[in-house]
Design a protein around this motif. Sequence first.
Motif, PDB file in Angstrom:
ATOM      1  N   ASP A   1       2.330 -85.025  41.006  1.00 22.30           N
ATOM      2  CA  ASP A   1       3.090 -84.070  41.913  1.00 22.30           C
ATOM      3  C   ASP A   1       3.345 -84.561  43.043  1.00 22.30           C
ATOM      4  O   ASP A   1       4.348 -84.426  43.801  1.00 22.30           O
ATOM      5  CB  ASP A   1       2.338 -82.723  42.042  1.00 22.30           C
ATOM      6  N   TYR A   2       2.175 -85.317  43.755  1.00 24.81           N
ATOM      7  CA  TYR A   2       2.249 -86.101  44.980  1.00 24.81           C
ATOM      8  C   TYR A   2       3.682 -86.872  44.976  1.00 24.81           C
ATOM      9  O   TYR A   2       4.477 -87.151  45.872  1.00 24.81           O
ATOM     10  CB  TYR A   2       1.159 -86.543  45.445  1.00 24.81           C
TER      11      TYR A   2
ATOM     12  N   ARG B   1       7.407 -85.840  45.329  1.00 24.69           N
ATOM     13  CA  ARG B   1       7.877 -85.409  46.243  1.00 24.69           C
ATOM     14  C   ARG B   1       9.009 -86.042  46.963  1.00 24.69           C
ATOM     15  O   ARG B   1       9.006 -87.195  47.109  1.00 24.69           O
ATOM     16  CB  ARG B   1       6.589 -85.160  47.486  1.00 24.69           C
ATOM     17  N   ASP B   2      10.183 -85.582  47.128  1.00 21.56           N
ATOM     18  CA  ASP B   2      11.480 -85.870  47.944  1.00 21.56           C
ATOM     19  C   ASP B   2      11.888 -87.152  46.820  1.00 21.56           C
ATOM     20  O   ASP B   2      12.710 -88.141  47.315  1.00 21.56           O
ATOM     21  CB  ASP B   2      11.115 -86.389  49.308  1.00 21.56           C
TER      22      ASP B   2
ATOM     23  N   LYS C   1      10.211 -80.252  43.085  1.00 25.66           N
ATOM     24  CA  LYS C   1       9.681 -80.980  44.130  1.00 25.66           C
ATOM     25  C   LYS C   1      10.262 -82.061  44.583  1.00 25.66           C
ATOM     26  O   LYS C   1      10.011 -82.624  45.666  1.00 25.66           O
ATOM     27  CB  LYS C   1       8.291 -81.539  43.783  1.00 25.66           C
ATOM     28  N   THR C   2      11.457 -82.594  43.927  1.00 19.93           N
ATOM     29  CA  THR C   2      12.120 -83.843  44.176  1.00 19.93           C
ATOM     30  C   THR C   2      13.381 -83.296  44.856  1.00 19.93           C
ATOM     31  O   THR C   2      13.539 -82.141  45.290  1.00 19.93           O
ATOM     32  CB  THR C   2      12.525 -84.677  42.691  1.00 19.93           C
ATOM     33  N   ASN C   3      13.892 -84.434  45.376  1.00 17.71           N
ATOM     34  CA  ASN C   3      15.075 -84.433  46.281  1.00 17.71           C
ATOM     35  C   ASN C   3      16.505 -84.272  45.097  1.00 17.71           C
ATOM     36  O   ASN C   3      17.119 -85.178  45.106  1.00 17.71           O
ATOM     37  CB  ASN C   3      15.368 -85.461  47.022  1.00 17.71           C
TER      38      ASN C   3
END
Length: 319
Positions: free
Chosen positions: A226-227, A230-231, A265-267
Amino acid sequence: MRNFISVEDVQDINGLVRKALDFKADPLKNKQAGAGKRIGLIFLNPSMRTRLSTQVAAANLGMEAIVFNVGQDGWTLEFEEEAIMSGNTVEHVKDAAPILGNYFDILAIRTFPSLQNKADDYSELYIKQFIKYAGIPVLSLESATLHPLQSLTDILTIQEHFKEKRRPKIVLTWAPHVKALPQCVGNSFSQWVNAWGEADFVITHPEDYELDKQFTQGASITHDQDYALRDADFVYVKNWSTYNDYGRIYCNDPAWMLTNEKLLKTNHAKVMHCLPVRRNVELSDEILDGANSIVTQQASNRVWAAQAVLSELLKNTKG
Ligand SMILES: NCCC[C@H](NC(=O)CCC(=O)O)C(=O)O
Ligand SMILES: NC(=O)OP(=O)(O)O
């Protein structure tokens, strides 16, 4: 370029990507480059994309490609020096490779790892023996530890899909699978992204799935998927078996499979996979059939990467 078995054979990654994109824009721009030349494609293991994209690339360069499924149709090859061949192997690579070197101008080999013996697999004995004895340029179609034609395609595909004036964040995530698979694609992707050096690169996998540091050095590595996500601008999904305690399956937690919820969670990340993919084990239908997946474009780009590499290797052929 003398051989193409790893990123170390490439002096200028961006230059090779540009060459591939030039072929994409104009596939027949060099249609005489390989006139009168032949490439032998030797398969010890199955393939769809690598085999067909390399054949199409060769045809675009005016070169004839001859395929030999040696794992299926040929004599079983021996690779060990000084082997006493009283077992199942029939012909030594020392005898076979020089003959192939006389039939062809370039020799391309696909050979998977055994996943039984790490030292043997990581010595790349099979492809190195072909290089030693064939006497002509050798192209890897995926070897025991690396898959450079795939990785060149991957860098090209990322460049094509990323037009912002900043570094992309690329995440390589492990995914579950039912079989123990090679580390090749993960190793090779890591090696190329690190050598390219124009991305923020994160690798995420469960504990005990560390890849060989010689390929991952330069990336951030975390067990927290999950971390990691991110982005992210690109998420590259791949299963591999364990490297340290070699060739095993330790964890097959389905929670590692990428879903649309995780993609939030991603960009708006583009999702990549080398294929073939086990649907709803490695990657969900919703991702593969959704707007973020670029796996088909990625696989289509295999032709241009192969064409760029073949046109470089042709410069080192005789006559
Ligand atoms: N050439 C691309 C991948 C090849 C191989 N996959 C496989 O063997 C899949 C087999 C299966 O799903 O049963 C790998 O992961 O290195
Ligand atoms: N990605 C890839 O190498 O596919 P094949 O195994 O079908 O060649």
